[in-house]
Design a protein around this motif. Structure first.
Motif, mmCIF file in Angstrom:
data_model
loop_
_atom_site.group_PDB
_atom_site.id
_atom_site.type_symbol
_atom_site.label_atom_id
_atom_site.label_comp_id
_atom_site.label_asym_id
_atom_site.label_seq_id
_atom_site.Cartn_x
_atom_site.Cartn_y
_atom_site.Cartn_z
ATOM 1 N N UNK A 133 0.830 -1.208 0.000
ATOM 2 C CA UNK A 133 0.000 0.000 0.000
ATOM 3 C C UNK A 133 0.865 1.259 0.000
ATOM 4 N N UNK A 134 1.931 1.254 0.774
ATOM 5 C CA UNK A 134 2.824 2.415 0.805
ATOM 6 C C UNK A 134 3.507 2.634 -0.554
ATOM 7 N N UNK A 135 3.711 1.548 -1.295
ATOM 8 C CA UNK A 135 4.365 1.669 -2.597
ATOM 9 C C UNK A 135 3.410 2.149 -3.676
ATOM 10 N N UNK A 136 2.182 1.629 -3.686
ATOM 11 C CA UNK A 136 1.253 1.946 -4.785
ATOM 12 C C UNK A 136 0.433 3.210 -4.521
ATOM 13 N N UNK A 137 0.394 3.669 -3.255
ATOM 14 C CA UNK A 137 -0.355 4.884 -2.920
ATOM 15 C C UNK A 137 0.494 5.694 -1.939
ATOM 16 N N UNK A 138 1.645 6.087 -2.408
ATOM 17 C CA UNK A 138 2.709 6.629 -1.551
ATOM 18 C C UNK A 138 2.305 7.880 -0.790
#
Length: 228
Positions: A133-138
């Protein structure tokens, strides 16, 4: 389109504390979800950790020292069973979901060594919805706890900090991430596992830089994933 989310193992621990080097397992869940998030199999353990459960930990998961001693399984026996269940899933090539995987898998590794049990060797593939989640919706503001992130993606979590409820919600969250960010996650589980190694390292470095600028110039953050 990837297919890794069609069948997922799920794993969660509730413990005596936050330090993976000293905390002990109190409850655990290992299960299997189908492609619609349905529960195909699940096993739950209540464990006597062999130490006092701090009041702060009991306030989170509801298990007291008295209950664990009266009803809990021997810790070594439970750890061996948990490791065995996860090893069987990995041997079948089934990805295992754990939210904030380094906590659960590192703590299980230390518990296995503490009880003379062969730990999981380079476990994987692992799916960590927190890292993904942190990678795709930073840049989404706000907290990224399991409860908050589940709400964001429309995943029901009715009993937070229950090992079974958390494990199942994390698995369904992984599937919701695919629905929301399918193009970014269109790869096989093994490739996604390796992507998360890089993503977690980058996320930790960014957080460390931020903390050193605004709070503590000596702050360090580990980016090791899925074991620390």
């Amino acid at each position: 389109m990837s297919t890794w989310h069609h069948e997922l193992g799920v794993f969660d621990l509730e413990t005596t504390g936050v330090d993976v080097e000293t905390a002990r397992i109190v409850t655990a869940h290992v299960g299997l979800l189908g492609d619609q998030g349905e529960v195909r199999h699940g096993r739950y353990w209540l464990v006597d950790p062999g130490v006092e459960i701090p009041a702060e930990a009991t306030a989170v998961h509801g298990i007291t020292t008295e209950l664990a001693r009266a009803k809990g399984m021997d810790a070594g026996t439970a750890v061996a069973a948990i490791v065995d269940q996860l090893r069987r899933l990995f041997a079948r090539g089934i990805p295992v979901v754990a939210y904030n995987a380094p906590y659960d898998f590192t703590l299980l590794d230390r518990e296995a060594r503490r009880h003379g049990i062969e730990p999981l060797d380079a476990p994987g593939p692992i799916i960590d919805p927190l890292v993904i989640d942190r990678a795709v919706d930073r840049y989404r503001p706000g907290k990224r706890t399991l409860s908050v992130t589940a709400v964001h993606y429309g995943v029901e979590l009715t009993a937070a900090h229950d090992a079974g409820a958390d494990a199942i919600a994390a698995g369904r969250l992984a599937q919701a991430l695919v629905r929301a960010h399918g193009e970014a996650l269109a790869m096989e589980a093994a490739e996604l596992h390796h992507k998360q190694v890089d993503w977690c390292r980058e996320q930790a470095a960014d957080f460390q830089d931020y903390m050193r600028r605004v709070r503590d110039p000596e702050f360090t953050a580990s980016g090791a994933w899925p074991l620390r």
